[in-house]
Write an enzyme that holds these catalytic residues in place. Structure first.
Site, short mmCIF file in Angstrom:
data_model
loop_
_atom_site.label_atom_id
_atom_site.label_comp_id
_atom_site.label_asym_id
_atom_site.label_seq_id
_atom_site.Cartn_x
_atom_site.Cartn_y
_atom_site.Cartn_z
N ARG A 252 1.01 -1.25 0.04
CA ARG A 252 0.19 0.01 0.07
C ARG A 252 0.94 1.38 0.16
O ARG A 252 2.11 1.09 0.30
CB ARG A 252 -0.71 -0.09 1.30
CG ARG A 252 -0.17 0.25 2.64
CD ARG A 252 -1.01 0.16 3.84
NE ARG A 252 -0.20 0.31 4.86
CZ ARG A 252 -0.70 0.58 6.36
NH1 ARG A 252 -1.91 0.91 6.25
NH2 ARG A 252 -0.02 0.80 7.16
N ASN B 256 -1.61 -15.73 9.96
CA ASN B 256 -1.89 -16.57 11.08
C ASN B 256 -3.37 -16.33 11.37
O ASN B 256 -3.57 -15.72 12.48
CB ASN B 256 -0.96 -16.46 12.13
CG ASN B 256 0.28 -17.02 12.07
OD1 ASN B 256 0.43 -18.02 11.62
ND2 ASN B 256 1.24 -16.57 12.59
N HIS C 132 0.47 -25.73 15.40
CA HIS C 132 1.88 -25.84 15.25
C HIS C 132 2.47 -24.66 16.46
O HIS C 132 3.37 -24.90 16.80
CB HIS C 132 2.18 -25.27 13.84
CG HIS C 132 3.55 -25.20 13.53
ND1 HIS C 132 4.14 -23.90 14.07
CD2 HIS C 132 4.50 -25.56 13.05
CE1 HIS C 132 5.43 -23.78 13.55
NE2 HIS C 132 5.64 -24.82 13.10
N GLU D 179 4.84 -25.04 19.53
CA GLU D 179 5.94 -24.10 19.40
C GLU D 179 6.17 -23.67 20.83
O GLU D 179 7.25 -23.31 21.27
CB GLU D 179 5.98 -23.05 18.40
CG GLU D 179 6.92 -22.39 18.17
CD GLU D 179 6.65 -21.25 16.93
OE1 GLU D 179 6.66 -20.05 17.27
OE2 GLU D 179 6.40 -21.65 16.00
N TYR D 180 5.12 -22.91 21.46
CA TYR D 180 5.01 -22.12 22.25
C TYR D 180 5.38 -23.01 23.86
O TYR D 180 6.39 -22.45 24.35
CB TYR D 180 3.49 -21.83 22.88
CG TYR D 180 2.96 -20.41 22.56
CD1 TYR D 180 3.22 -19.97 21.21
CD2 TYR D 180 2.41 -19.56 23.38
CE1 TYR D 180 2.93 -19.02 20.59
CE2 TYR D 180 1.99 -18.51 22.96
CZ TYR D 180 2.11 -18.07 21.71
OH TYR D 180 1.53 -16.91 21.03
#
Length: 622
Positions: A188, A262, A346, A350-351
């Protein structure tokens, strides 16, 4: 298109062969009445042409569903061209072969066995309305030169569009360009804030020399081949909806939008249905790998309409990471929403992996190791528990700034972008005990209360100068134990969602595309590819069962020691607590059911009654 005798059939046939697509001569589709009329020297009127033009339009629509085609037709008037391109206007490209009357008349006189006499050429020139938006080619050129010129004009359009040039968007653009794709890039324009972002980005990298750069949406969309393939790499949430609304006026039926952010899987479902009502395909796609992965090869998790995916598969599968067998770490996951759901899980896994490593390094520090020594210990873990996150954590503890280690200078407040929160919510909604994910999430939340932690530390801090009585090998085994439990919970959540939403997800294939490119890639993940070919529950796998039995004593000791010495290890602790719970034959839930029945008459089932009849008791002894 062009008047009779301009060479449409010759050039059209050659072009179709060059592009490897079907060729159709419009003259072959005239009804017998039209052929007879022209053979008698009579010009066709608009009524004569209408049915013939509609036949060619239907032919074009049918061919576009498969790929594309070349159709030659005089199409002399604008209204003829409107009929020919009805419903597929934005998917039609006109090529006008032009020449003088004398030039074409001479050609027609040399043409044998054609039903249209050269005398009708004059009426064609009189009827011709030159098209405004066509590629005009002079027939004085040789056929080879004409084909080359047409291809140059057609190939100006890009194969793939990337909308949003943040960190991930830029890396994906370079990845696509490095793999030989002609792309268009959009960012943009915001006065004095975001100006010429795409053009400046293009100028930075040689591989983008053939890419097209835009800050105008209309120009960006029109630069793409049809059906258009546009990947959105913008912030999740309302921004996606705003972008979709900005794009819609410029899109055509069967264009494809790929959301690579996400996004929440529920919103992906809504956007899929909304765009389907507009005739646009929507592919919700998880992308993992960070900046480096996006550039060198991420793990990609697309979902939605399978037919639409097939049209973007060559691009996504080419830029994806490759597994140990050379197969792309990209696969069609399943129906709408499923791709973003497994990317969400996923991130939840990952956390936990990150939290476990943070706890492990804290334990090693308490054992008296400095960052260099912690790095060396983590390096030794790689033989038994290799993973991408272990590798980068090893590097983190080596990095110095001046004479001190950088990691010791970082404020202890961990951020998050919401996917761990969504995973915890999804777990609760589906009734799946993803306790490690919620523990890792809440640990980040606790970290954010820095000021309160400092205040309460001064009030409650208990000084314990004694060291932990554990070995680094026991720490390694506790870490491995917790990782197996973490992966069990993550895939259990995916399996339950697959069953509830009837997604029919392939757990082995999901594990496979997570073996490279993504943040949670590891040797354990590689092991799970084969495990999931035999079972959906990894806690029943013989090898993993043996590992858990072996690692459990160390886990109990490490967690107990940390608790006694006031060292916070929520994820390691939860791993053993969950494991004890999931392996307990008779749990304390009987007391909870009795309590529920006491105050709310919620009833309970009895062990000595196989009929599954609900029971209620008046528990009040007074």
């Amino acid at each position: 298109m062009g008047v009779s005798g301009c060479g449409k059939s010759t050039i059209g046939n050659l072009l179709a062969k060059e592009l490897n697509i079907p060729f159709f001569d419009g003259d072959d589709f005239h009804p017998e009445s039209n052929i007879k009329k022209m053979s008698n020297g009579q010009a066709l009127n608009d009524d004569d042409r209408q049915g013939w033009l509609e036949t060619l339009n239907n032919l074009a629509k049918k061919q576009i569903k498969n790929n594309s085609c070349v159709i030659v037709c005089s199409a002399l008037k604008q209204k003829y061209r409107d009929t020919l391109s009805f419903g597929i206007k934005n998917q039609t490209k006109w090529i006008h072969l032009t020449g003088t009357f004398d030039q074409i008349y001479k050609r027609m006189q040399n043409r044998a066995n054609h039903f249209m006499p050269s005398a009708l050429l004059k009426t064609q020139f009189e009827t011709l309305e030159n098209p405004e938006n066509a590629i005009s080619i002079d027939i004085s050129l040789t056929p080879e030169q004409i084909i080359k010129k047409i291809k140059q004009n057609i190939m100006k359009t890009s194969e793939f569009g990337l909308f949003g040039l943040g960190v991930m968007g830029k890396s994906l653009c370079r990845n696509l360009a490095n793999n030989g794709f002609k792309i268009s890039m959009f960012n943009r324009h915001v006065n004095e804030v975001e100006v010429d972002v795409a053009k400046n980005f293009k100028a930075q990298y040689p591989e983008l020399s053939q890419a097209e750069a835009f800050d105008d949406i209309s120009e960006f969309v029109n630069s793409l081949q049809q059906p258009r393939r546009i990947m959105l790499m913008v912030n999740a949430g309302k921004t996606i909806d705003y972008v979709i609304e900005d794009l819609l006026p410029h899109l055509s039926e069967n264009d494809i939008i790929i959301d690579g952010g996400n996004s929440n899987y529920k919103k992906t479902k809504e956007r899929y249905d909304y765009l389907k009502s507009k005739g646009i395909h929507f592919i919700g796609t998880g992308v993992s790998g960070g900046e480096e992965g996006a550039l060198k090869g991420p793990s990609i998790m697309p979902s939605g309409d399978k037919e639409a995916y097939n049209k973007v598969a060559p691009f996504l599968e080419t830029i994806a990471a490759k597994d140990k067998n050379g197969l792309p770490c990209c696969t069609y996951v399943g129906p709408k929403g499923s791709g973003q759901f497994i990317k969400m899980v996923h991130n939840g896994v990952e956390y936990v992996e990150m939290q476990l490593l943070a706890e492990v390094t804290t334990i090693l520090e308490t054992l008296g190791q400095n960052p260099d020594e912690i790095s060396q210990t983590l390096e030794s873990f790689k033989n038994d528990a290799s993973s991408y996150l272990l590798e980068i954590t090893t590097d983190i503890f080596k990095k110095k700034e001046g004479d001190d280690w950088l990691v010791k200078k970082i404020l202890d407040k961990a951020g998050n972008k919401g996917t761990g929160n969504w995973t915890t919510i999804a777990s609760a909604e589906l009734g799946v005990p993803s306790t490690l994910i919620s523990s890792a999430l809440f640990s980040r939340y606790i970290s954010f209360y820095k000021e309160e932690r400092l205040q309460l530390n001064s009030i409650f801090n208990f000084e314990n100068t004694s060291k932990l009585s554990v070995t680094t090998n026991e720490v390694l085994e506790a870490y491995q134990f917790a990782r197996i439990v973490n992966h069990y919970q993550g895939f259990k959540l995916i399996a339950e969602a697959s069953e509830k939403f009837q997604w029919n997800l392939n757990l082995s294939e999901i594990a496979r595309i997570w073996t490279n490119g993504c943040i949670i890639r590891s040797t354990l993940m590689e092991e799970l590819v084969s495990v999931f070919k035999e079972t959906t529950n990894i806690l029943t796998n013989k090898e993993l069962v043996n590992k858990l039995k072996k690692f459990k004593p160390s886990t109990k000791k490490v967690v107990s020691e940390c608790l006694l010495k006031d060292l916070t290890t929520p994820a390691l602790s939860e791993a053993i607590q969950f494991f004890n719970g999931i392996t307990t034959a008779y749990a304390s839930a009987n007391v909870i059911q009795a309590q529920r029945d006491y105050f709310g008459a919620h009833t309970y089932l009895r062990l000595d009654d196989d009929s599954a009849t609900p029971h209620h008791t008046n528990w009040n002894l007074n």
